[in-house]
Design a protein around this motif. Structure first.
Motif, short mmCIF file in Angstrom:
data_model
loop_
_atom_site.label_atom_id
_atom_site.label_comp_id
_atom_site.label_asym_id
_atom_site.label_seq_id
_atom_site.Cartn_x
_atom_site.Cartn_y
_atom_site.Cartn_z
N ALA A 14 79.78 44.10 55.63
CA ALA A 14 79.19 44.24 56.81
C ALA A 14 79.74 44.69 58.00
N LEU A 15 80.81 44.29 57.92
CA LEU A 15 81.56 44.94 59.27
C LEU A 15 82.09 46.58 58.89
N TRP A 16 82.06 46.82 57.61
CA TRP A 16 82.04 48.49 57.69
C TRP A 16 80.90 49.08 58.07
N GLN A 17 79.69 48.33 57.78
CA GLN A 17 78.50 48.98 58.19
C GLN A 17 78.22 48.95 59.85
N ALA A 18 78.82 48.07 60.15
CA ALA A 18 78.58 47.61 61.61
C ALA A 18 79.47 48.88 62.39
N SER A 70 68.34 35.14 71.50
CA SER A 70 68.71 34.58 72.59
C SER A 70 69.53 35.17 73.66
N GLY A 71 69.60 36.54 73.50
CA GLY A 71 69.82 37.72 74.52
C GLY A 71 71.45 37.76 74.14
N ASN A 72 71.95 37.42 73.14
CA ASN A 72 73.38 37.69 73.04
C ASN A 72 73.83 39.02 72.27
N ALA A 73 72.82 39.53 71.77
CA ALA A 73 73.10 40.82 70.93
C ALA A 73 71.53 42.00 71.28
N ASP A 74 71.99 43.06 71.25
CA ASP A 74 70.80 44.09 71.44
C ASP A 74 70.18 44.49 70.23
N LEU A 75 70.89 44.55 69.32
CA LEU A 75 70.52 45.38 68.11
C LEU A 75 71.59 44.70 66.72
N ALA A 76 70.92 44.53 65.72
CA ALA A 76 71.42 44.10 64.56
C ALA A 76 71.54 45.18 63.45
N VAL A 77 72.81 45.09 62.75
CA VAL A 77 72.76 46.11 61.82
C VAL A 77 72.70 45.16 60.13
N HIS A 78 71.80 45.38 59.41
CA HIS A 78 71.66 44.75 58.12
C HIS A 78 71.80 45.70 56.87
N SER A 79 72.09 45.34 55.85
CA SER A 79 71.86 45.72 54.43
C SER A 79 70.39 45.68 54.32
N LEU A 80 69.54 46.67 54.13
CA LEU A 80 68.01 46.67 54.30
C LEU A 80 67.62 45.60 53.05
N GLY A 171 78.53 49.45 47.88
CA GLY A 171 79.47 48.66 48.53
C GLY A 171 80.97 48.87 48.22
N LEU A 172 80.97 48.99 46.85
CA LEU A 172 82.44 49.12 46.19
C LEU A 172 82.78 50.66 46.93
N HIS A 173 82.05 51.45 46.77
CA HIS A 173 82.45 52.88 47.17
C HIS A 173 83.01 52.75 48.61
N ARG A 174 82.07 52.24 49.45
CA ARG A 174 82.56 52.09 51.07
C ARG A 174 83.76 51.50 51.23
N LEU A 175 84.01 50.44 50.73
CA LEU A 175 85.21 49.66 50.65
C LEU A 175 86.73 50.32 49.88
N ASP A 176 86.19 51.11 49.05
CA ASP A 176 87.28 51.73 48.36
C ASP A 176 87.78 51.18 47.12
N ALA A 199 71.17 50.21 49.43
CA ALA A 199 71.74 51.44 50.00
C ALA A 199 71.40 52.06 51.11
N ALA A 200 70.49 51.42 52.09
CA ALA A 200 70.29 51.96 53.29
C ALA A 200 70.30 50.62 54.29
N LEU A 201 70.58 51.03 55.48
CA LEU A 201 70.83 50.00 56.46
C LEU A 201 69.54 50.00 57.40
N GLY A 202 69.22 48.82 57.65
CA GLY A 202 68.13 48.34 58.64
C GLY A 202 68.69 48.07 59.96
N ILE A 203 68.11 48.70 60.87
CA ILE A 203 68.13 48.35 62.34
C ILE A 203 67.20 47.74 63.04
N GLU A 204 67.53 46.59 63.55
CA GLU A 204 66.59 45.70 64.00
C GLU A 204 67.09 45.44 65.48
N ILE A 205 65.92 45.61 66.37
CA ILE A 205 66.29 45.47 67.82
C ILE A 205 65.41 44.46 68.41
N VAL A 206 65.79 44.13 69.82
CA VAL A 206 64.75 43.56 70.62
C VAL A 206 63.83 44.35 70.87
#
Length: 319
Positions: A14-18, A70-80, A171-176, A199-206
């Motif tokens: 998740a941190l790699w993706q973010a 809650s106003g503590n983030a503008d955007l979230a990165v998820h494994s879709l 996931g294994l490829h991204r983390l080598d 294998a796609a990332l979902g971008i969720e927003i307010v």
């Protein structure tokens, strides 16, 4: 807008993706400072049982969504693949990034391939989708539950708790991490149909922030968005959660979309499988169409039956 905050889980992947999305935004919008809000999701806390036994949905997304609301983030990165088809009011899944390799991969310290596994070999996976497809091909195998983050799963394999395990390749490829496994076999999409959104990332927003919407749309891959919407529409209509024994995959090649779906029992029996091929111009509502086709053939009853036997060995028994 001077600062944008991204909500992310704290797992290595998740941190790699973010950080990947952070770098893309900073390259396109150098005037904006991008920070990460790192959150431990419920799915990362519960590691002693399959998520299908916990109940509810959004085990890997709810806490991130709460932070945005809650106003503590503008955007979230998820494994879709982890994002439920229901999005809470006030939030929107605006963009999907370009899909990478969707394959699952066979990993073993003893055997070169799935075909070379001896009768009765122990294979690790918690996914009912993988369990269904593995046992359809090799009913002689023993499929054993496998939880934990990627490194924990690989450690358990190395300790000999499993003869082989099946994980998502990307996931294994991204983390080598593939280089450390003696035997790997990428499974074709014919052999192992992926889950919705793999294998796609979902971008969720307010919803209300138009600048954040503009930034999110800059990350969108239209081809992937179309294919994953078909998959998500299918899952939404058929009513299958992320833990159900359901596989579905839409691919586009020269404006031709091939959509395949499979449901069945997690023991590899009672398999229902369909494929629809369409021109892009005629693909509107394809996911719903596939769901209606399969529902007409008894898919809902099949899923109810699958739910009754899923993880029955782990279910607490009544006295």
């Amino acid at each position: 807008m001077k600062k944008l905050i991204i909500a992310t889980r704290t797992s290595d992947l998740a941190l790699w993706q973010a950080y990947h999305i952070k770098a893309r935004i900073e390259a396109s919008y150098p005037e904006i400072t991008v920070e990460l809000n790192k959150i431990v999701s419920n799915g990362d806390k519960v590691l002693d049982k399959p998520l299908a036994l916990i109940g509810g949905k959004g085990h890997f997304t709810k806490e991130l969504e709460d932070e945005m609301l809650s106003g503590n983030a503008d955007l979230a990165v998820h494994s879709l693949k982890d994002v439920p088809t229901y999005i809470p009011e006030g939030l929107e899944l605006v963009a999907v990034t370009q899909r990478q390799d969707q394959s699952d991969v066979f990993l073993s310290h003893k055997y070169k391939s799935l075909e070379e596994l001896p009768q009765g070999a122990v294979v690790g996976t918690t996914s009912l989708r993988r369990r269904m497809q593995l046992l359809k091909q090799r009913p002689d195998l023993r499929v054993k539950d496998l939880r934990g983050n990627v490194n924990t799963r690989l450690r358990k394999l190395g300790e000999g708790q499993y003869d082989a395990i099946i994980l998502a390749f990307i996931g294994l490829h991204r983390l080598d991490l593939l280089k450390d496994i003696p035997h790997t076999q990428k499974l074709s999409l014919d052999m192992m149909i992926p889950p919705m959104g793999q294998a796609a990332l979902g971008i969720e927003i307010v919803c209300k922030n138009e600048k954040v919407r503009e930034i999110a749309l800059s990350l969108k891959d239209e081809k992937t968005f179309i294919c994953t919407k078909i998959e998500r529409d299918f899952i939404s209509k058929i009513g299958a959660g992320c833990s159900a024994p359901v596989a579905c995959n839409a691919v586009m090649d020269d404006n031709i979309i091939t959509f395949r779906a499979m449901i069945g029992f997690p023991d590899g029996t009672n398999i229902m499988q369909e494929k629809i091929v369409r021109n892009l111009e005629q693909s509107e509502g394809l996911g719903f169409e596939m769901a209606e086709l399969m529902i007409g053939k008894g898919a809902l009853e099949l899923l109810k039956g699958a739910e009754k036997i899923a993880f029955k060995d782990e279910m607490p028994q009544r006295l």
